[in-house]
Design a protein around this motif. Structure first.
Motif, short mmCIF file in Angstrom:
data_model
loop_
_atom_site.label_atom_id
_atom_site.label_comp_id
_atom_site.label_asym_id
_atom_site.label_seq_id
_atom_site.Cartn_x
_atom_site.Cartn_y
_atom_site.Cartn_z
N SER A 59 53.08 39.43 8.36
CA SER A 59 53.46 40.55 9.23
C SER A 59 54.40 40.07 10.33
N ASP A 61 55.62 40.95 14.39
CA ASP A 61 55.27 41.71 15.59
C ASP A 61 56.52 42.42 16.13
N THR A 67 54.02 36.17 11.17
CA THR A 67 52.79 35.39 11.00
C THR A 67 52.33 35.50 9.56
#
Length: 82
Positions: A59, A61, A67
Motif C-alpha cells: 500500500s 500512504d 509499505t
C-alpha cells in the motif's frame, strides 16, 4: 494482485513503483507457491508449498511512501508420501 512477486526480477520493483506513482492501487503481492485463502473478501489464511513463500499487502500512504507487510504462511505438507 501481483503474482510471481519473488520469481521475476522486474516484478517487485515494477509493482512498487506503479503503486507509488498511483498507476496501480495497492493490493496483494503473491510469491510463487503461495496462496491466500479469503472468506467474504477477507484474508483468513496464507498457505504455501514452498518454504519462505508468502503473501504481502502493498500500500501507499498519502505521501506516496509504499509499505509491504508480509503475512505469515502455513507450509503445506504432502500427505501419504514416504
Amino acid at each position: 494482485m501481483c503474482p510471481h512477486y519473488d520469481s521475476e526480477p522486474e516484478r517487485r520493483p515494477g509493482y512498487l513503483t506503479a503503486v507509488k506513482d498511483r498507476a496501480l492501487p495497492g493490493g496483494w503481492a503473491v510469491d510463487d507457491g503461495a496462496a491466500g485463502v479469503f472468506t467474504d473478501g477477507r484474508l483468513v489464511e496464507v498457505v504455501t508449498r514452498k518454504p519462505g513463500a508468502t503473501l504481502r499487502r502493498v500500500s501507499a500512504d498519502a505521501d506516496g511512501a509504499v509499505t509491504e507487510v508480509a503475512r505469515p504462511a502455513r507450509l503445506l505438507r504432502a500427505q501419504g508420501l514416504t
